[in-house]
Design a protein around this motif. Structure first.
Motif, short mmCIF file in Angstrom:
data_model
loop_
_atom_site.label_atom_id
_atom_site.label_comp_id
_atom_site.label_asym_id
_atom_site.label_seq_id
_atom_site.Cartn_x
_atom_site.Cartn_y
_atom_site.Cartn_z
N GLY A 1 11.96 15.89 -16.15
CA GLY A 1 10.58 15.59 -15.78
C GLY A 1 10.44 14.36 -14.92
N LEU A 2 9.21 14.06 -14.59
CA LEU A 2 8.88 12.87 -13.82
C LEU A 2 8.84 11.65 -14.71
N GLY A 3 9.36 10.55 -14.18
CA GLY A 3 9.22 9.26 -14.83
C GLY A 3 8.23 8.40 -14.06
N PRO A 4 8.17 7.10 -14.36
CA PRO A 4 7.17 6.22 -13.75
C PRO A 4 7.24 6.20 -12.21
N VAL A 5 6.08 5.97 -11.61
CA VAL A 5 6.01 5.67 -10.19
C VAL A 5 5.72 4.19 -10.03
N THR A 6 6.26 3.60 -8.96
CA THR A 6 5.99 2.19 -8.66
C THR A 6 5.08 2.11 -7.44
N LEU A 7 3.98 1.36 -7.58
CA LEU A 7 3.07 1.10 -6.47
C LEU A 7 3.32 -0.33 -6.00
N THR A 8 3.62 -0.49 -4.72
CA THR A 8 3.81 -1.82 -4.15
C THR A 8 2.55 -2.21 -3.39
N VAL A 9 1.95 -3.32 -3.78
CA VAL A 9 0.67 -3.74 -3.19
C VAL A 9 0.73 -5.22 -2.84
N GLY A 10 -0.16 -5.64 -1.93
CA GLY A 10 -0.24 -7.05 -1.59
C GLY A 10 -1.01 -7.84 -2.63
N ILE A 11 -2.08 -7.25 -3.14
CA ILE A 11 -2.92 -7.86 -4.18
C ILE A 11 -3.10 -6.82 -5.27
N ALA A 12 -2.73 -7.15 -6.49
CA ALA A 12 -2.69 -6.15 -7.56
C ALA A 12 -4.05 -5.86 -8.19
N GLU A 13 -4.93 -6.85 -8.25
CA GLU A 13 -6.15 -6.72 -9.05
C GLU A 13 -7.02 -5.52 -8.68
N PRO A 14 -7.25 -5.21 -7.40
CA PRO A 14 -8.11 -4.05 -7.10
C PRO A 14 -7.52 -2.72 -7.59
N THR B 1 3.79 -6.51 -7.02
CA THR B 1 2.99 -7.33 -6.10
C THR B 1 3.92 -8.01 -5.10
N ARG B 2 3.75 -7.67 -3.80
CA ARG B 2 4.63 -8.22 -2.76
C ARG B 2 3.80 -8.63 -1.53
N PRO B 3 3.08 -9.75 -1.60
CA PRO B 3 2.30 -10.19 -0.44
C PRO B 3 3.16 -10.58 0.75
N ASP B 4 4.47 -10.73 0.54
CA ASP B 4 5.38 -11.11 1.62
C ASP B 4 5.72 -9.94 2.54
N LEU B 5 5.41 -8.71 2.13
CA LEU B 5 5.78 -7.53 2.91
C LEU B 5 4.66 -7.09 3.84
N PRO B 6 5.00 -6.47 4.98
CA PRO B 6 3.97 -5.87 5.83
C PRO B 6 3.47 -4.57 5.18
N SER C 1 0.84 -1.20 0.00
CA SER C 1 0.00 0.00 0.00
C SER C 1 0.87 1.24 0.00
N ASP C 2 1.85 1.23 -0.90
CA ASP C 2 2.89 2.25 -0.85
C ASP C 2 3.30 2.67 -2.27
N ILE C 3 3.59 3.97 -2.41
CA ILE C 3 4.28 4.47 -3.61
C ILE C 3 5.75 4.28 -3.30
N SER C 4 6.29 3.16 -3.73
CA SER C 4 7.59 2.72 -3.22
C SER C 4 8.77 3.38 -3.91
N THR C 5 8.62 3.76 -5.18
CA THR C 5 9.68 4.51 -5.85
C THR C 5 9.06 5.56 -6.76
N VAL C 6 9.80 6.65 -6.93
CA VAL C 6 9.47 7.64 -7.95
C VAL C 6 10.67 7.71 -8.89
N SER C 7 10.47 8.28 -10.06
CA SER C 7 11.60 8.38 -10.98
C SER C 7 11.62 9.72 -11.68
N LEU C 8 12.79 10.05 -12.19
CA LEU C 8 13.03 11.30 -12.88
C LEU C 8 13.64 11.01 -14.24
#
Length: 322
Positions: free
Chosen positions: A156-169, A214-219, A75-82
């Motif tokens: 400029g801004l490049g891609p953002v990475t969203l880290t989630v436990g379940i990706a589908e929602p 998708t990282r269900p192993d993480l808190p 449930s995190d925006i885990s990386t941003v890029s430039l």
């Protein structure tokens, strides 16, 4: 009705002075607006961007002295890029990071692009991404610094990475509500984990992508210093902004309702995994209340806060940005 790409990301810093030093003197970005957090006027809000404060180039920071660390998780925006122009630019930046003692990795492929990961003084996970002539959302206008060649400057801004436990929602909201499309996947660089999925909007390319890890192993992540508070996406004008407000309502997505930020209009909502999204207009922009040539040099307040200037300034800590 289509989102144009990324508008900005907003991140937490524990010390605005060091943050300013990093983003202007090391990364060479321009401070285009020094203002306050409109939801907590005792806190500074700093905006860094390209030479003209172009939407899609903005990295903003909420200054909260004494803020604790972030803890990585779901449930995190885990990386941003430039974005930078080329692989040759990454070589320049790697040498610059060595010169300044900045924590960084090696040049590696992510989403089939050359990239270089590093961290700022707050520990924010940032990736430089080489455009290498790729088609897509137009880059910004580099801010000139004598020690950074324009052909290697951040654009400029490049891609953002969203880290989630379940990706589908999360994918459901991106594709069914926000109009993103699946464009590919690539292997995780952190071990035997599911491939990272890539979704794009608008003209696509580095300035218009969201990557889903998708990282269900993480808190669940804990937001603190160096953590990304939210990511905003570009709405071209107020007419479409009104349509997006209705679209969120029609899809029964709880949201902030229309929020006037003066430099842009905003809508905030959380996708099903709890990550905060914002839809922001490209207009009117940061030169609304300051000349383009002198943006960011003084404390700017929107008209609805200007009558409280004395009170606001009295409650702000002194901030020397040299």
């Amino acid at each position: 009705m289509k989102l144009l790409g990324l508008h900005h990301v907003s991140i937490m810093t524990g010390k605005a002075e060091k943050n300013y030093e990093f983003f202007t003197k090391i990364l060479g970005m321009r401070l285009v607006k020094k203002t306050v957090n409109q939801d907590d006027t005792k806190s500074y809000h700093l905006f860094y961007a390209d030479a003209e404060g172009t939407p899609g180039t903005e990295v903003t920071f909420f200054d909260i002295p004494g803020l604790g660390n972030s803890y990585r998780g779901t449930s995190d925006i885990s990386t941003v890029s430039l974005r930078v122009p080329s692989t040759e630019s990454l070589l320049f930046w790697k040498e610059r990071f060595i010169q300044y003692g900045i924590e960084h990795g090696e040049i590696e492929k992510r989403a089939y692009r050359d990239t270089l990961a590093f961290r700022d003084y707050d520990g924010t996970r940032i990736i430089l991404v080489a455009d290498n002539g790729e088609k897509g959302v137009r880059a910004g206008i580099p801010w000139h610094r004598d020690d950074i060649p324009l052909e290697h400057a951040i654009i400029g801004l490049g891609p953002v990475t969203l880290t989630v436990g379940i990706a589908e929602p999360t994918i459901g909201v991106l594709t069914e509500v926000m109009g993103f499309r699946f464009v590919g996947s690539y292997p995780s660089l952190e071990g035997d984990h599911p491939e990272i999925l890539v979704y794009a909007t608008g003209e696509g390319g580095t300035g218009a992508e969201v990557h889903i890890e998708t990282r269900p192993d993480l808190p669940r992540a804990r937001l603190g210093r160096g953590g990304v508070h939210h990511v905003a996406f570009r709405v071209p004008n107020e007419e479409e902004y009104d349509q997006w407000a209705q679209r969120l309502k029609d899809n029964r997505l709880p949201n902030s309702g229309k929020v006037e930020r003066y430099y842009f209009k905003a809508l905030y909502f959380r996708e099903p995994n709890g990550i905060l999204f914002e839809l922001s207009t490209d207009t009117p922009g940061f030169a609304t209340d300051e000349p383009m040539e002198t943006m960011g040099q003084t404390l700017a307040l929107p008209p609805f806060l200007e009558p409280r200037r004395k009170e606001i300034e009295a409650n702000l800590r002194p901030l020397e940005l040299n």
